[in-house]
Structures are given as C-alpha cells and as structure tokens.
Design an enzyme around this catalytic site. Structure first.
Site, PDB file in Angstrom:
ATOM      1  N   ASN A   4      35.091  33.411  54.870  1.00  0.00           N
ATOM      2  CA  ASN A   4      35.855  32.163  54.794  1.00  0.00           C
ATOM      3  C   ASN A   4      37.307  32.466  55.165  1.00  0.00           C
ATOM      4  O   ASN A   4      38.056  32.991  54.362  1.00  0.00           O
ATOM      5  CB  ASN A   4      35.760  31.607  53.361  1.00  0.00           C
ATOM      6  N   LYS A  52      39.669  30.403  55.727  1.00  0.00           N
ATOM      7  CA  LYS A  52      40.638  29.417  55.212  1.00  0.00           C
ATOM      8  C   LYS A  52      41.602  29.021  56.342  1.00  0.00           C
ATOM      9  O   LYS A  52      41.209  29.048  57.507  1.00  0.00           O
ATOM     10  CB  LYS A  52      41.356  29.966  53.983  1.00  0.00           C
ATOM     11  N   HIS A  89      34.503  23.689  48.064  1.00  0.00           N
ATOM     12  CA  HIS A  89      35.332  24.852  47.706  1.00  0.00           C
ATOM     13  C   HIS A  89      36.372  24.394  46.681  1.00  0.00           C
ATOM     14  O   HIS A  89      36.869  23.271  46.751  1.00  0.00           O
ATOM     15  CB  HIS A  89      36.009  25.410  48.958  1.00  0.00           C
ATOM     16  N   GLU A 121      39.397  24.970  46.481  1.00  0.00           N
ATOM     17  CA  GLU A 121      40.656  24.522  47.096  1.00  0.00           C
ATOM     18  C   GLU A 121      40.521  23.077  47.575  1.00  0.00           C
ATOM     19  O   GLU A 121      41.483  22.309  47.517  1.00  0.00           O
ATOM     20  CB  GLU A 121      41.052  25.486  48.234  1.00  0.00           C
ATOM     21  N   GLU A 136      32.074  30.877  42.650  1.00  0.00           N
ATOM     22  CA  GLU A 136      33.431  31.389  42.847  1.00  0.00           C
ATOM     23  C   GLU A 136      34.302  31.009  41.654  1.00  0.00           C
ATOM     24  O   GLU A 136      34.848  29.899  41.615  1.00  0.00           O
ATOM     25  CB  GLU A 136      34.039  30.791  44.119  1.00  0.00           C
ATOM     26  N   GLY A 139      41.521  34.827  45.462  1.00  0.00           N
ATOM     27  CA  GLY A 139      42.824  35.182  46.034  1.00  0.00           C
ATOM     28  C   GLY A 139      43.776  35.831  45.039  1.00  0.00           C
ATOM     29  O   GLY A 139      44.955  35.999  45.313  1.00  0.00           O
ATOM     30  N   SER A 172      37.863  37.486  45.418  1.00  0.00           N
ATOM     31  CA  SER A 172      38.432  38.837  45.550  1.00  0.00           C
ATOM     32  C   SER A 172      37.377  39.904  45.857  1.00  0.00           C
ATOM     33  O   SER A 172      37.478  41.033  45.383  1.00  0.00           O
ATOM     34  CB  SER A 172      39.246  39.212  44.307  1.00  0.00           C
TER      35      SER A 172
HETATM   36  P1  PGA Z   1      39.117  35.540  48.214  1.00  0.00           P
HETATM   37  O1  PGA Z   1      38.567  34.070  48.525  1.00  0.00           O
HETATM   38  O2  PGA Z   1      38.077  36.505  48.664  1.00  0.00           O
HETATM   39  O3  PGA Z   1      40.395  35.644  49.003  1.00  0.00           O
HETATM   40  O4  PGA Z   1      39.342  35.605  46.749  1.00  0.00           O
HETATM   41  C1  PGA Z   1      37.229  33.738  48.355  1.00  0.00           C
HETATM   42  C2  PGA Z   1      37.003  32.272  48.666  1.00  0.00           C
HETATM   43  O5  PGA Z   1      37.821  31.442  48.276  1.00  0.00           O
HETATM   44  O6  PGA Z   1      36.006  31.905  49.303  1.00  0.00           O
END
Ligand code: PGA
Length: 255
Positions: free
Chosen positions: A17, A19, A102, A104, A174, A180, A220
C-alpha cells in the site's frame, strides 16, 4: 495448493500500500528496481499505487505475475461525483484488487461502515477483489473492547454479501496504533485478532468459508518482523505501507 496431509492451504499474499507516495516517474523507476526480486515468488504480490500511477505500474510489471490494486473506489457506477473513481475505471486498467475501509479513509475522510459495505458490494459485483481493512484504535484496545469493535466492523462490511462472494474478499487486520508508528503488534496480538476475525466469518458463513478466506496483518510490517507474523496460523500475509516504498519490500515478499 495442498499440504502434506492433502489439506487445502491458503496462498500467501503480500500487498504494497503505497498510500499518497510516488509520482509516476518515481513509480516506474522503483518497479524496475524491485521487479525481478518479487516476480515468480510463491507469494501473490499486489502493488497498490495511487490511481495516477496505475497505468505506469501496470506497464512496468508487464510479463510478470504481479497484480495491481487500487487504494479506494466509489460505490456508484458513474455520474456527478467529482474527484471519485469507479470500479469500471479500475477494471478497464487491469486492476485486480481494491483496498476498502482503510483506517485513513475511515478517520481522515469520514468513511463509515455503511459506505464501506456499499463499496465492498460494488467491487465484488465488478469482479474486483476487495481488500477490506479493519482494526481498533489504542483507546478501544485499552478499554478491552477489541473483539466487540472488530466483530462489528466485519459484520457491517459483510452485510448482505453471500458466502460465495465473501470468500473472494481479503481481510486486512490493521490495528490503528500500529500503522506508520513503528509499533508493531506482537505476534500473539496479531494472531489473536486474525483468529477472532476467522471465527466471526465462521459464525456468518460456516467453516469452509472461514478456512478459505485470506486474512492479512498490517501495521509497521518490516523485513525484520514479517517472518514471525507470517508464520502465525491465521495470518496469510501482510498489507505493507512504509516498507513497501523501499527495496526492503523484496525481502518481505521473500519471507
Ligand atoms: P505501515 O502501513 O506499514 O506504514 O504501518 C500499513 C497500512 O496502513 O496499510
């Protein structure tokens, strides 16, 4: 695929992903650096770039078995929805999967459970594989409400969806506090919730669907923690954010 006992085995999936990262120039160059390292591996790989990079990424992946996904879509077929992207626009570009719900999108763009359910239904109707995300905040975890929260998200996302369609979905667990932040869930925490999701799917659709559906962990995921996570019995791979923008992604696929 079957194992030594002849039991059906779920395939391994690693999804990148990106983003809101990578211009199309950067996307093409990056794919060229990782392409050989991730092609032809046992894991099914999905590269999920921003919409405007899809064509470039598709082109750079020609001749490989790597799949391309999208990060979002709208649930209407077409019309006056300025700034939105339809499922047909994605399938026309050869997109295979689409991330839906997601955290976000839920938190920054106020997508609610009802909208997420409509998007999952539309993706399935159009032949896209939904990568449905769920996960709790730190407050929810500290309040001891993880199972209540996850069960409600799954129930709502799958509302009105048949078992035949449900099994085509990929679920990504998640935990929001791990996205993140560099704070990865422990393997016990990740396995526990992925099992809980599988049990919820069993309650909704029966054991065959629960055994067959793919559940990923995200938050992460890095080259140095992925192996342990991917070895958990109910974790079928990972949805990778930050580390998917680096050459390290090759090591994650190889794990
Ligand atoms: P990350 O994001 O690996 O940067 O924590 C994962 C995601 O949001 O899909």
């Amino acid at each position: 695929m079957t194992d030594d006992q002849g039991e059906m085995m779920r395939r391994r999936i690693v999804a990148a992903n990106w983003k809101m990262n990578m211009t199309s120039d950067e996307a093409g160059a990056f794919i060229n650096t990782i392409r050989e390292g991730i092609n032809g591996k046992e894991a099914e790989v999905h590269i999920i770039p921003p919409f405007v990079d899809i064509a470039v990424v598709k082109d750079a992946l020609k001749g490989t078995d790597i799949l391309v996904g999208a990060q979002n879509m709208y649930y209407e077929d077409k019309g006056a929805f300025t700034g939105e992207i339809s499922a047909d626009m994605l399938t026309c570009l050869g997109v295979h999967s689409v991330v839906i719900g997601h955290s976000e999108r839920r938190n920054i763009f106020s997508e609610d459970d009802e909208m997420i359910n409509l998007k999952v239904k539309k993706a399935l109707e159009k032949g896209l594989v939904p990568i449905l995300c769920c996960g709790e905040s730190l407050d929810t975890r500290e309040a001891g409400k993880v199972s209540e929260w996850i069960n409600a998200q799954i129930e709502s996302a799958f509302s009105g969806i048949s078992a035949q369609d449900a099994v085509k979905c990929i679920i990504a667990y998640e935990p929001i506090w791990a996205i993140g932040t560099g704070k990865v869930a422990t393997t016990d925490q990740a396995q526990e919730v992925c099992l809980l999701i599988r049990e919820k799917i069993k309650e909704l659709y029966g054991s065959e669907t629960a055994e067959d559906i793919h559940i990923l962990y995200g938050g992460s995921v890095k080259a140095d923690n992925c192996k342990e996570l991917f070895e958990c019995p109910d974790i079928d791979g990972g949805l990778v954010g930050g580390a998917s923008l680096k050459p390290e992604f090759v090591d994650i696929v190889n794990a």
